[in-house]
Write an enzyme that holds these catalytic residues in place. Sequence first.
Site, PDB file in Angstrom:
ATOM      1  N   GLU A 117     -87.441  11.016   9.829  1.00 29.80           N
ATOM      2  CA  GLU A 117     -86.958   9.315   9.517  1.00 29.80           C
ATOM      3  C   GLU A 117     -87.330   8.504   9.187  1.00 29.80           C
ATOM      4  OE1 GLU A 117     -82.952  10.458  12.229  1.00 29.80           O
ATOM      5  OE2 GLU A 117     -84.660   9.844  13.331  1.00 29.80           O
TER       6      GLU A 117
ATOM      7  N   ALA B 189     -68.559  16.199  18.125  1.00 31.26           N
ATOM      8  CA  ALA B 189     -69.197  17.411  17.327  1.00 31.26           C
ATOM      9  C   ALA B 189     -68.744  18.734  19.083  1.00 31.26           C
ATOM     10  CB  ALA B 189     -69.715  18.012  16.651  1.00 31.26           C
TER      11      ALA B 189
ATOM     12  N   SER C  79     -83.767  28.200  19.454  1.00 33.32           N
ATOM     13  CA  SER C  79     -83.306  27.368  18.844  1.00 33.32           C
ATOM     14  C   SER C  79     -83.855  25.817  19.137  1.00 33.32           C
ATOM     15  CB  SER C  79     -81.486  27.305  19.528  1.00 33.32           C
ATOM     16  OG  SER C  79     -80.641  26.312  19.066  1.00 33.32           O
TER      17      SER C  79
ATOM     18  N   ASP D 246     -82.106  15.170  21.141  1.00 34.34           N
ATOM     19  CA  ASP D 246     -80.863  15.060  22.135  1.00 34.34           C
ATOM     20  C   ASP D 246     -81.812  15.453  23.870  1.00 34.34           C
ATOM     21  OD1 ASP D 246     -79.440  14.350  20.165  1.00 34.34           O
ATOM     22  OD2 ASP D 246     -78.143  16.174  20.793  1.00 34.34           O
TER      23      ASP D 246
ATOM     24  N   GLY E  37     -74.934  13.740  19.833  1.00 34.85           N
ATOM     25  CA  GLY E  37     -76.016  12.565  20.767  1.00 34.85           C
ATOM     26  C   GLY E  37     -76.130  12.073  21.763  1.00 34.85           C
ATOM     27  N   GLY E  38     -74.934  11.480  22.076  1.00 33.72           N
ATOM     28  CA  GLY E  38     -75.117  10.673  23.626  1.00 33.72           C
ATOM     29  C   GLY E  38     -74.017  11.427  24.796  1.00 33.72           C
TER      30      GLY E  38
ATOM     31  N   VAL F  11     -81.842  22.913  17.866  1.00 31.04           N
ATOM     32  CA  VAL F  11     -79.788  22.443  18.702  1.00 31.04           C
ATOM     33  C   VAL F  11     -80.281  21.578  19.704  1.00 31.04           C
ATOM     34  CG1 VAL F  11     -77.912  22.714  18.877  1.00 31.04           C
ATOM     35  CG2 VAL F  11     -78.959  24.164  17.681  1.00 31.04           C
TER      36      VAL F  11
ATOM     37  N   SER G  59     -69.807  21.880  14.650  1.00 32.15           N
ATOM     38  CA  SER G  59     -71.384  22.651  14.094  1.00 32.15           C
ATOM     39  C   SER G  59     -71.616  24.302  14.372  1.00 32.15           C
ATOM     40  CB  SER G  59     -72.124  21.084  14.639  1.00 32.15           C
ATOM     41  OG  SER G  59     -72.640  21.534  15.744  1.00 32.15           O
TER      42      SER G  59
END
Length: 318
Positions: A196, A15, A256, A262, A43-44, A258, A95
């Site tokens: 998760e 994204a 943040s 990762d 992610g990657g 974000v 996003s």
Amino acid sequence: MTTPCEILTITLKPAVDYATSTERVTAGPKLYCSAPRIDPGGGGVNVARTILKLGGRAKAFVAVGGSMGDLLLELLAKEGVPVIASRITGETGYSLAVMDEEAQKQYRFSLPGALLHAVEGQMLLDQIAPEVPTHGIVVLSGGMAAGLADDFVQEVQKVTQRHDTRLIVDTSKTPLQHMIDNPHAPVDVLRLDRSEIEKAFGRTLTSISDNLYFSEELVRRGVAKIVVAGHGAAGSCMVAGGQRFFCRAPKVPERSKVGAGDALVGSFTLSLSRGDPPEQALQWGVAAAAATVSTEGTALCEQAVTEALLGQCRLEQF
């Protein structure tokens, strides 16, 4: 000094990340925002960006499409991230993170990416196979694009096994649950966050011991050889080689979230690639996550800040 092994990251749902702020987030009136920060995301993608920021090197395999995909590749090129672009028919998603300046709260919105067809799933596997480094590390990170089979992670795992390559997985929702319910063979490392692991076991984690217990259960089930599980702002748990660890996160100003997970995976992977033991890799991961939390918007950790925080990442063995 050990020569680092090669690293390939795989992003199937990338994204373009926008981050901005407004005085107050409220329903109804038009909200006027600051000029956005725009970064390549997924992610990657963020794992590869983190590795580069920390002085390492990784190739990023990215499924991209449309004009938004072109923008993502342009942003990655500006950062000097080596990219293997797999062209799909759909449009790459984006996003949005908006900071409420008055409340100092961040609102995060993720729009759906492209829907992939079965033939594109096979195309991706065929294109990933020749890029897998022998005796290296592959990181499959981020959400799975809609349309891919629930067992796509296991299909990637079969490819990596042929190259004697370690596989690190950080995914979510149905593909993660499929891994847990139907383990093909243990992946080398599975990273998941607290929510998760709670969803997977249908239990609320009230303590670090709970987190470690369920992480250990994933190892016992043959889901992964090493499990790294987040425990919120407190830090991260890890079960590896019959040992249980918790690494406490340093206290930093939260600007943040974000990309924090990762960054953890990227720093953890880079450390492993250099021959460090898993517990040392965990400390590096927690340091990079903390460094990322302290940055604005969609920015990731910086090497100097990560190194400065490393000594504050206290490792405890249970």
